[in-house]
Design an enzyme around this catalytic site. Sequence first.
Site, PDB file in Angstrom:
ATOM      1  N   ASP A  63       0.830  -1.198   0.000  1.00 54.07           N
ATOM      2  CA  ASP A  63       0.000   0.000   0.000  1.00 54.07           C
ATOM      3  C   ASP A  63       0.870   1.255   0.000  1.00 54.07           C
ATOM      4  OD1 ASP A  63      -2.463   1.169   0.013  1.00 54.07           O
ATOM      5  OD2 ASP A  63      -2.546   1.333   2.203  1.00 54.07           O
ATOM      6  N   GLU A  92       3.170   8.680 -15.956  1.00 61.70           N
ATOM      7  CA  GLU A  92       2.932   7.232 -15.911  1.00 61.70           C
ATOM      8  C   GLU A  92       1.712   6.900 -15.057  1.00 61.70           C
ATOM      9  OE1 GLU A  92       5.576   4.828 -13.612  1.00 61.70           O
ATOM     10  OE2 GLU A  92       5.367   3.127 -14.937  1.00 61.70           O
ATOM     11  N   GLU A  93       1.446   7.748 -14.065  1.00 58.18           N
ATOM     12  CA  GLU A  93       0.356   7.463 -13.122  1.00 58.18           C
ATOM     13  C   GLU A  93      -1.024   7.887 -13.612  1.00 58.18           C
ATOM     14  OE1 GLU A  93       0.812   5.644 -10.446  1.00 58.18           O
ATOM     15  OE2 GLU A  93       2.933   5.547 -10.929  1.00 58.18           O
ATOM     16  N   ASP A 115       7.934  10.097 -15.309  1.00 64.33           N
ATOM     17  CA  ASP A 115       7.708   8.907 -14.485  1.00 64.33           C
ATOM     18  C   ASP A 115       8.015   9.378 -13.067  1.00 64.33           C
ATOM     19  OD1 ASP A 115       7.763   6.569 -13.095  1.00 64.33           O
ATOM     20  OD2 ASP A 115       9.213   5.554 -14.399  1.00 64.33           O
ATOM     21  N   ASP A 118      10.225   5.911 -10.409  1.00 59.32           N
ATOM     22  CA  ASP A 118      10.707   4.781 -11.205  1.00 59.32           C
ATOM     23  C   ASP A 118      11.346   3.746 -10.289  1.00 59.32           C
ATOM     24  OD1 ASP A 118      11.602   3.489 -13.736  1.00 59.32           O
ATOM     25  OD2 ASP A 118      13.565   3.937 -12.871  1.00 59.32           O
ATOM     26  N   GLU A 273      10.435   7.402 -20.063  1.00 60.10           N
ATOM     27  CA  GLU A 273      11.546   6.598 -19.549  1.00 60.10           C
ATOM     28  C   GLU A 273      12.677   6.579 -20.592  1.00 60.10           C
ATOM     29  OE1 GLU A 273       9.627   3.530 -16.321  1.00 60.10           O
ATOM     30  OE2 GLU A 273       9.298   2.977 -18.406  1.00 60.10           O
TER      31      GLU A 273
END
Length: 334
Positions: A63, A92-93, A115, A118, A273
């Site tokens: 979590d 990325e999220e 990102d 990473d 990336e």
Amino acid sequence: MSRIVTLDEFILHNENLQTSSTGKLTKVLRDIGVAAKIVNREVNKAGLVNILGIEGSSNSSGDMVQKLDIFSNEKMIACLSNSGEVAAIVSEENEELIHLPKVKTIKPTYLVAMDPLDGSSNIDVNVSVGTIFGIYQITDPEADITDKSFLQKGCEVIAGGYVLYGTSTMLVYTTGNGVNGFTLDPSIGEFCLSHPNIKIPSRGNYYSVNQGYYLKFDVEMRRYIDYCNDLNLRLRYIGSMVSDVHRMLFQGGIFLYPNTRKYPHGKLRLLYECIPMSMVVEQAGGKAINCQLERILDISPINIHQRATIVIGSPDMVDEMENFVKRYSLSEIT
Ligand code: AHG
Ligand code: MN
Ligand code: MN
């Protein structure tokens, strides 16, 4: 002892050297520096989450990993919203691109692909993670910002870099004029120029690939990895691209993430990336190609979350890998 040069001072100094400079990129880079310090503070607390009872932590480490991803994303977005120079972010999220609110009457110049965290699977075991960013120019100031605005070749990108939250925290970036590295001095809370004009060694003793997927790689990739073994190269693989590429940047070597059965187009993301890391490595004198032997920075992206295969590192080693694959494919045909 030489004088300390802070990241802010360095960015400003370089801006003053360029007559065409407007100071806008300076603001964006500074905001990334601020976000990096905030993320760093939080990453450093990762192991304390259950002891400190940080809000919403529950007791699952999985979590927490997710929370730090989200935390980093939010802080990066918040800091990049400050200057008004960034119109939108691809992260990325977030599946969709994020439009940033206007600041006063400022007309934004840039887009950022990132990102935010990473190597996040490394967080709960106290192993290095990073943040990767690429700064893109808005090519048509009159058009609405859509996914298409981000679909630019890497060679057109204005700046790229990464932050490594490691044994010390470093920010490494390029604006297309060499690569410089800054180490965070926690006692004064500043990134200080520690690695000016970074140059990658033409060769190194390391190769970096998830060798656990060996049987899932194409045959020429398997043969190349065998060749690395024959050369007695040392295998290093952290599972955080930032950390693996960072080592290679200083010590030389080659990093590969080829296509596998699970990821037929590669796993790593082109925009946030592969392109920024390739910019840094090329600017340091290295090379970056995909498994089809195309230069990463020459690929025309077709969607914002596109994946790519990558082979990146010391120039002689990437050349050697390229020749190896060509020779091997040829001998297959003849
Ligand atoms: P992220 O944590 O942003 O999803 O990225 C992880 C990436 C990259 O950093 C790393 O090189 C690679 O995934 C590791 O993948 P494997 O576990 O498949 O080797
Ligand atoms: Mn990543
Ligand atoms: Mn990530």
